[in-house]
Design an enzyme around this catalytic site. Structure first.
Site, PDB file in Angstrom:
ATOM      1  N   LYS A 122       5.573   4.104   5.034  1.00 57.47           N
ATOM      2  CA  LYS A 122       6.148   3.168   4.050  1.00 57.47           C
ATOM      3  C   LYS A 122       6.318   3.865   2.691  1.00 57.47           C
ATOM      4  O   LYS A 122       7.265   3.580   1.958  1.00 57.47           O
ATOM      5  CB  LYS A 122       5.264   1.931   3.915  1.00 57.47           C
ATOM      6  CG  LYS A 122       5.185   1.057   5.170  1.00 57.47           C
ATOM      7  CD  LYS A 122       6.455   0.262   5.418  1.00 57.47           C
ATOM      8  CE  LYS A 122       6.229  -0.831   6.469  1.00 57.47           C
ATOM      9  NZ  LYS A 122       7.447  -1.544   6.822  1.00 57.47           N
ATOM     10  N   TYR A 170       0.813  -1.226   0.000  1.00 57.13           N
ATOM     11  CA  TYR A 170       0.000   0.000   0.000  1.00 57.13           C
ATOM     12  C   TYR A 170       0.847   1.278   0.000  1.00 57.13           C
ATOM     13  O   TYR A 170       0.298   2.370   0.119  1.00 57.13           O
ATOM     14  CB  TYR A 170      -1.021   0.001   1.141  1.00 57.13           C
ATOM     15  CG  TYR A 170      -0.499  -0.346   2.523  1.00 57.13           C
ATOM     16  CD1 TYR A 170       0.444   0.445   3.144  1.00 57.13           C
ATOM     17  CD2 TYR A 170      -0.974  -1.460   3.200  1.00 57.13           C
ATOM     18  CE1 TYR A 170       0.903   0.135   4.414  1.00 57.13           C
ATOM     19  CE2 TYR A 170      -0.514  -1.783   4.469  1.00 57.13           C
ATOM     20  CZ  TYR A 170       0.431  -0.974   5.073  1.00 57.13           C
ATOM     21  OH  TYR A 170       0.895  -1.272   6.322  1.00 57.13           O
TER      22      TYR A 170
HETATM   23  C1  HXC Z   1      -5.018   3.189  18.100  1.00 57.12           C
HETATM   24  C2  HXC Z   1      -3.021   2.907  19.193  1.00 57.12           C
HETATM   25  C3  HXC Z   1      -3.058   1.513  18.970  1.00 57.12           C
HETATM   26  C4  HXC Z   1      -4.190   0.990  18.254  1.00 57.12           C
HETATM   27  C5  HXC Z   1      -1.262   1.978  20.069  1.00 57.12           C
HETATM   28  N1  HXC Z   1      -1.883   3.135  19.875  1.00 57.12           N
HETATM   29  N2  HXC Z   1      -1.941   0.969  19.522  1.00 57.12           N
HETATM   30  N3  HXC Z   1      -3.968   3.730  18.759  1.00 57.12           N
HETATM   31  N4  HXC Z   1      -5.130   1.866  17.853  1.00 57.12           N
HETATM   32  N5  HXC Z   1      -4.320  -0.320  18.002  1.00 57.12           N
HETATM   33  C6  HXC Z   1      -1.444   4.466  20.329  1.00 57.12           C
HETATM   34  C7  HXC Z   1      -1.272   4.540  21.830  1.00 57.12           C
HETATM   35  O1  HXC Z   1      -2.485   4.775  22.494  1.00 57.12           O
HETATM   36  C8  HXC Z   1      -0.299   5.724  21.968  1.00 57.12           C
HETATM   37  O2  HXC Z   1      -0.930   6.962  21.849  1.00 57.12           O
HETATM   38  C9  HXC Z   1       0.572   5.594  20.723  1.00 57.12           C
HETATM   39  O3  HXC Z   1      -0.150   4.762  19.807  1.00 57.12           O
HETATM   40  C10 HXC Z   1       1.903   4.954  21.036  1.00 57.12           C
HETATM   41  O4  HXC Z   1       1.641   3.701  21.669  1.00 57.12           O
HETATM   42  P1  HXC Z   1       2.684   3.039  22.670  1.00 57.12           P
HETATM   43  O5  HXC Z   1       2.205   1.671  22.959  1.00 57.12           O
HETATM   44  O6  HXC Z   1       2.988   3.955  23.788  1.00 57.12           O
HETATM   45  O7  HXC Z   1       3.985   3.077  21.733  1.00 57.12           O
HETATM   46  P2  HXC Z   1       5.176   2.124  21.547  1.00 57.12           P
HETATM   47  O8  HXC Z   1       5.433   1.335  22.788  1.00 57.12           O
HETATM   48  O9  HXC Z   1       6.216   2.937  20.950  1.00 57.12           O
HETATM   49  O10 HXC Z   1       4.601   1.026  20.474  1.00 57.12           O
HETATM   50  C11 HXC Z   1       4.528   1.299  19.120  1.00 57.12           C
HETATM   51  C12 HXC Z   1       3.341   0.594  18.457  1.00 57.12           C
HETATM   52  C13 HXC Z   1       3.231  -0.899  18.866  1.00 57.12           C
HETATM   53  C14 HXC Z   1       3.469   0.799  16.981  1.00 57.12           C
HETATM   54  C15 HXC Z   1       2.063   1.305  18.948  1.00 57.12           C
HETATM   55  O11 HXC Z   1       2.131  -1.496  18.216  1.00 57.12           O
HETATM   56  C16 HXC Z   1       4.505  -1.659  18.543  1.00 57.12           C
HETATM   57  O12 HXC Z   1       5.430  -1.678  19.364  1.00 57.12           O
HETATM   58  N6  HXC Z   1       4.580  -2.305  17.353  1.00 57.12           N
HETATM   59  C17 HXC Z   1       5.784  -3.015  16.930  1.00 57.12           C
HETATM   60  C18 HXC Z   1       5.499  -4.254  16.156  1.00 57.12           C
HETATM   61  C19 HXC Z   1       4.483  -4.155  15.058  1.00 57.12           C
HETATM   62  O13 HXC Z   1       3.642  -3.235  15.025  1.00 57.12           O
HETATM   63  N7  HXC Z   1       4.494  -5.122  14.136  1.00 57.12           N
HETATM   64  C20 HXC Z   1       3.544  -5.170  13.013  1.00 57.12           C
HETATM   65  C21 HXC Z   1       4.225  -4.892  11.766  1.00 57.12           C
HETATM   66  S1  HXC Z   1       3.202  -5.372  10.391  1.00 57.12           S
HETATM   67  P3  HXC Z   1      -1.220   7.921  23.124  1.00 57.12           P
HETATM   68  O14 HXC Z   1      -1.778   9.167  22.528  1.00 57.12           O
HETATM   69  O15 HXC Z   1      -2.234   7.155  23.951  1.00 57.12           O
HETATM   70  O16 HXC Z   1       0.077   8.113  23.816  1.00 57.12           O
HETATM   71  C22 HXC Z   1       3.320  -4.166   9.224  1.00 57.12           C
HETATM   72  C23 HXC Z   1       2.776  -4.309   7.849  1.00 57.12           C
HETATM   73  C24 HXC Z   1       1.616  -5.223   7.644  1.00 57.12           C
HETATM   74  O17 HXC Z   1       3.881  -3.191   9.434  1.00 57.12           O
HETATM   75  C25 HXC Z   1       1.064  -5.073   6.253  1.00 57.12           C
HETATM   76  C26 HXC Z   1      -0.134  -5.811   5.936  1.00 57.12           C
HETATM   77  C27 HXC Z   1      -0.246  -7.294   5.997  1.00 57.12           C
HETATM   78  P1  NAP Z   2       7.084  -8.006  13.741  1.00 55.41           P
HETATM   79  O1  NAP Z   2       7.505  -9.391  14.081  1.00 55.41           O
HETATM   80  O2  NAP Z   2       6.238  -7.272  14.709  1.00 55.41           O
HETATM   81  O3  NAP Z   2       8.380  -7.177  13.377  1.00 55.41           O
HETATM   82  C1  NAP Z   2       8.647  -5.879  13.782  1.00 55.41           C
HETATM   83  C2  NAP Z   2       9.982  -5.861  14.474  1.00 55.41           C
HETATM   84  O4  NAP Z   2      10.388  -4.508  14.642  1.00 55.41           O
HETATM   85  C3  NAP Z   2       9.972  -6.500  15.859  1.00 55.41           C
HETATM   86  O5  NAP Z   2      11.066  -7.368  15.981  1.00 55.41           O
HETATM   87  C4  NAP Z   2      10.129  -5.322  16.803  1.00 55.41           C
HETATM   88  O6  NAP Z   2      10.859  -5.711  17.959  1.00 55.41           O
HETATM   89  C5  NAP Z   2      10.897  -4.340  15.937  1.00 55.41           C
HETATM   90  N1  NAP Z   2      10.667  -2.961  16.344  1.00 55.41           N
HETATM   91  C6  NAP Z   2       9.481  -2.325  16.479  1.00 55.41           C
HETATM   92  N2  NAP Z   2       9.651  -1.080  16.896  1.00 55.41           N
HETATM   93  C7  NAP Z   2      10.990  -0.908  17.022  1.00 55.41           C
HETATM   94  C8  NAP Z   2      11.785   0.175  17.435  1.00 55.41           C
HETATM   95  N3  NAP Z   2      11.244   1.345  17.789  1.00 55.41           N
HETATM   96  N4  NAP Z   2      13.137   0.025  17.438  1.00 55.41           N
HETATM   97  C9  NAP Z   2      13.690  -1.149  17.093  1.00 55.41           C
HETATM   98  N5  NAP Z   2      12.977  -2.222  16.687  1.00 55.41           N
HETATM   99  C10 NAP Z   2      11.642  -2.095  16.672  1.00 55.41           C
HETATM  100  O7  NAP Z   2       6.260  -7.994  12.372  1.00 55.41           O
HETATM  101  P2  NAP Z   2       6.607  -8.566  10.920  1.00 55.41           P
HETATM  102  O8  NAP Z   2       5.316  -8.947  10.325  1.00 55.41           O
HETATM  103  O9  NAP Z   2       7.700  -9.561  10.964  1.00 55.41           O
HETATM  104  O10 NAP Z   2       7.112  -7.259  10.163  1.00 55.41           O
HETATM  105  C11 NAP Z   2       8.414  -7.162   9.612  1.00 55.41           C
HETATM  106  C12 NAP Z   2       8.434  -6.165   8.470  1.00 55.41           C
HETATM  107  O11 NAP Z   2       7.609  -6.623   7.416  1.00 55.41           O
HETATM  108  C13 NAP Z   2       7.907  -4.796   8.844  1.00 55.41           C
HETATM  109  O12 NAP Z   2       8.643  -3.816   8.153  1.00 55.41           O
HETATM  110  C14 NAP Z   2       6.490  -4.827   8.334  1.00 55.41           C
HETATM  111  O13 NAP Z   2       5.994  -3.537   8.078  1.00 55.41           O
HETATM  112  C15 NAP Z   2       6.705  -5.607   7.063  1.00 55.41           C
HETATM  113  N6  NAP Z   2       5.488  -6.207   6.522  1.00 55.41           N
HETATM  114  C16 NAP Z   2       4.958  -7.291   7.115  1.00 55.41           C
HETATM  115  C17 NAP Z   2       3.841  -7.872   6.559  1.00 55.41           C
HETATM  116  C18 NAP Z   2       3.219  -9.111   7.148  1.00 55.41           C
HETATM  117  O14 NAP Z   2       2.202  -9.552   6.640  1.00 55.41           O
HETATM  118  N7  NAP Z   2       3.794  -9.709   8.171  1.00 55.41           N
HETATM  119  C19 NAP Z   2       3.278  -7.317   5.405  1.00 55.41           C
HETATM  120  C20 NAP Z   2       3.842  -6.182   4.842  1.00 55.41           C
HETATM  121  C21 NAP Z   2       4.969  -5.630   5.402  1.00 55.41           C
HETATM  122  P3  NAP Z   2      10.650  -4.973  19.360  1.00 55.41           P
HETATM  123  O15 NAP Z   2       9.168  -4.868  19.557  1.00 55.41           O
HETATM  124  O16 NAP Z   2      11.344  -5.860  20.344  1.00 55.41           O
HETATM  125  O17 NAP Z   2      11.323  -3.652  19.230  1.00 55.41           O
END
Ligand code: HXC
Ligand code: NAP
Length: 290
Positions: free
Chosen positions: A165, A148
């Protein structure tokens, strides 16, 4: 198809390398002869993945680092160099994402995702590339984007991620031109759905949503991690030396069926959003199956 020593002599830093796709890529690169340095915020998954890499006989190390913190990134790269020597390859894989109605987002929610995905990618890229340029050494960068993010695409309900992205893709293409003269190559991968705990818990947090996504896929299946890891290995290897500034989509044709992976959520009634938000607070455990 891949020689066992395809990545021999390479030292690769993978952000978010402890879990999900980052972990799968790191393990595959180790099988192909590379040394691996992993960074992420949580120690446990990093230590566990490093152990698995070590068991394959490859040199490896890790450090905890939030990629949103430039000084922490500088420290992490210094730790990598002191443990493994010069880092010549970077995989910007760390990301944050969640599904949400954009009008409900706080500014901090937007900043959290953009900070990890766009700023984090830039910080890691800048720290390493400056070293490569100063030392007149070549370098190789792979950015993990999303379908996307492409021109002409986009997706509702994941707006912070789509914005970030798209920025990563623009950075990939821009620097591919600017830094080619330094022998620094940048490419990207845009994955479709690949089951990981991180993505599934935040984007498809209920079985019905997962099934709906599978049924809507032209191949009726999600991606397998080895499929993405092999593409990444190719793009980082010398076999693809003339591929520069490219974004390779690996999604089984999903994007072609209809841009905006989560746009279907426009049909969701508010009650369904309530269920989704409840599931977020009480996620099911375990790594989902492809
Ligand atoms: C709305 C949300 C939310 C949600 C968090 N927030 N989750 N808001 N809906 N589901 C808000 C919180 O309330 C907070 O705002 C702010 O976001 C920051 O949240 P924190 O938890 O304090 O932040 P942090 O610890 O830095 O965590 C970051 C994060 C968390 C992005 C919110 O989800 C995370 O750590 N993610 C890492 C792994 C991850 O997301 N993996 C997926 C990748 S898949 P306020 O205002 O309350 O402070 C991908 C592509 C997939 O990227 C593509 C399609 C298949
Ligand atoms: P994931 O396991 O949640 O991977 C995200 C990783 O990023 C975790 O290891 C997390 O570790 C690390 N991370 C998050 N915030 C960070 C920070 N602030 N500093 C350092 N590390 C951080 O999810 P995933 O599905 O494997 O995703 C991997 C990549 O693929 C991402 O770029 C995602 O956007 C992309 N992607 C995934 C999909 C899918 O279907 N899975 C589709 C499209 C794109 P910590 O939380 O320990 O920091």
């Amino acid at each position: 198809m891949f020689q066992a020593d395809l990545l021999k002599g390479r030292t690769i830093l993978v952000t978010g390398g402890g879990t999900g796709l980052g972990r799968s890529m790191a393990l595959r690169f180790a099988e192909l002869g590379a040394s691996l340095f992993l960074v992420g915020r949580r120690e446990e998954p990093l230590a566990k993945t490093c152990e698995e890499i070590r068991a394959k006989g490859s040199p490896t190390g890790y450090t905890c680092c939030d990629v949103r913190d430039f000084a922490a990134v500088e420290k992490a790269v210094a730790a990598a160099e002191s443990q493994l020597g010069r880092v010549d390859t970077l995989v910007n894989n760390a990301a944050g994402n969640f599904i949400a109605r954009t009008e409900k987002l706080s500014p901090n929610a937007f900043n959290a995702v953009v900070g990890i995905v766009l700023q984090g990618t830039f910080y890691c890229t800048l720290v390493l590339a400056r070293k490569w340029i100063a030392a007149r050494q070549s370098g190789n960068i792979l950015n993990i984007a999303a379908t996307y993010a492409a021109v002409g695409s986009g997706s509702g309900f994941v707006v912070p991620s789509a914005c970030a992205k798209a920025g990563v893709l623009a950075m990939t293409r821009s620097l591919a031109v600017e830094w080619a003269r330094y022998h620094i190559r940048l490419n990207a991968i845009a994955p479709g759905p690949f089951p990981t705990e991180g993505a599934w818990s935040r984007l498809l947090p209920a079985k019905e949503l997962e099934e709906r996504a599978r049924q809507g896929h032209p191949m009726k299946r999600f991606g397998r991690h080895e499929e993405l890891a092999n593409l990444a290995a190719y793009l980082l290897s010398n076999m693809s030396e003339y591929v520069n500034g490219e974004c390779v989509v690996i999604d089984g044709g999903l994007w072609l069926r209809g841009a905006g992976e989560f746009n279907d959520f426009v049909d969701f009634p508010d009650a369904a959003w309530d269920v989704l938000e409840a599931a977020r607070k009480n996620p099911s455990s375990g790594e989902p199956k492809s």
